[in-house]
Design a protein around this motif. Structure first.
Motif, mmCIF file in Angstrom:
data_model
loop_
_atom_site.group_PDB
_atom_site.id
_atom_site.type_symbol
_atom_site.label_atom_id
_atom_site.label_comp_id
_atom_site.label_asym_id
_atom_site.label_seq_id
_atom_site.Cartn_x
_atom_site.Cartn_y
_atom_site.Cartn_z
ATOM 1 N N GLN A 124 -64.995 -15.786 -13.254
ATOM 2 C CA GLN A 124 -65.814 -16.269 -12.135
ATOM 3 C C GLN A 124 -67.118 -15.496 -12.091
ATOM 4 O O GLN A 124 -67.280 -14.490 -12.756
ATOM 5 C CB GLN A 124 -65.071 -16.094 -10.815
ATOM 6 C CG GLN A 124 -64.846 -14.631 -10.463
ATOM 7 C CD GLN A 124 -63.846 -14.476 -9.341
ATOM 8 O OE1 GLN A 124 -63.139 -15.397 -8.995
ATOM 9 N NE2 GLN A 124 -63.764 -13.295 -8.779
ATOM 10 N N LEU A 126 -69.842 -13.216 -9.964
ATOM 11 C CA LEU A 126 -69.809 -12.215 -8.900
ATOM 12 C C LEU A 126 -71.208 -12.008 -8.358
ATOM 13 O O LEU A 126 -72.164 -11.880 -9.128
ATOM 14 C CB LEU A 126 -69.300 -10.874 -9.427
ATOM 15 C CG LEU A 126 -67.872 -10.803 -9.943
ATOM 16 C CD1 LEU A 126 -67.611 -9.438 -10.561
ATOM 17 C CD2 LEU A 126 -66.898 -11.062 -8.815
ATOM 18 N N PRO A 139 -66.763 -11.892 -5.236
ATOM 19 C CA PRO A 139 -66.513 -13.109 -6.008
ATOM 20 C C PRO A 139 -67.259 -14.288 -5.377
ATOM 21 O O PRO A 139 -67.159 -14.520 -4.167
ATOM 22 C CB PRO A 139 -65.000 -13.291 -5.918
ATOM 23 C CG PRO A 139 -64.481 -11.896 -5.682
ATOM 24 C CD PRO A 139 -65.526 -11.248 -4.795
#
Length: 174
Positions: A124, A126, A139
């Protein structure tokens, strides 16, 4: 004038002809990885020869990558596309890094920091947030970042103990 935007991350070599698995980081993979389009990877320009879906990823072959051995040297690298500096994503929930950097981070109704940069990890993205106590990583998922208001210059982050101040997590457990 153009700028670069992250459009993917290269995964493992696929097969022996130099194809690579690509994790798209764009809402327009069919545009960014269309045959004949070019991307930048590690300061090197690559031209898409072919691209096809493979589960949640793409399998892409670049003109400049001759074989599996060369493809393996690119594993894990970020892929960027050059776009006009005034271009913005068409999807209302998509943002270029340059749109987010410098925005005020608000949580629990208070301004708590500033977005310093966006890190693109395999799992993912950040947000790197500068707070009075140092940098924290958030996140960039809807559950933790429910709102981005570019007009107001604000990113809203969920008021979760320890998210923006790791010391609070310890206090909440005691």
């Amino acid at each position: 004038m153009t700028v670069t935007v992250v459009v993917g991350r290269l995964g493992r070599a696929h097969g022996i002809r130099g194809e690579l698995a690509v994790e798209p980081r764009t809402d327009e993979p069919e545009r960014r990885f269309a045959p004949g389009s070019s991307v930048v990877c590690g300061g090197r320009r690559l031209t898409v020869k072919t691209a096809r879906p493979h589960g949640q990823k793409l399998v892409v072959r670049f003109v400049e990558v001759a074989d599996r051995t060369e493809a393996e040297t690119l594993h894990g690298k970020i892929i960027e596309a050059e776009v006009p500096d005034d271009e913005i994503p068409t999807d209302e929930d998509a943002f270029y890094d340059r749109q987010l950097v410098g925005l005020t981070v608000r949580s629990g109704g208070a301004d708590v920091g500033t977005v310093r940069r966006v890190d693109h990890l395999p799992g993912q993205d950040l947000l790197v947030v500068r707070t009075p106590t140092g940098e924290v990583l958030v996140p960039f998922v809807e559950a933790l970042v429910p709102e981005v208001d570019l007009d107001a210059g604000v990113v809203t982050v969920a008021d979760v103990p320890g998210l923006l101040n790791p010391g609070q997590a310890d206090e909440a457990r005691d």
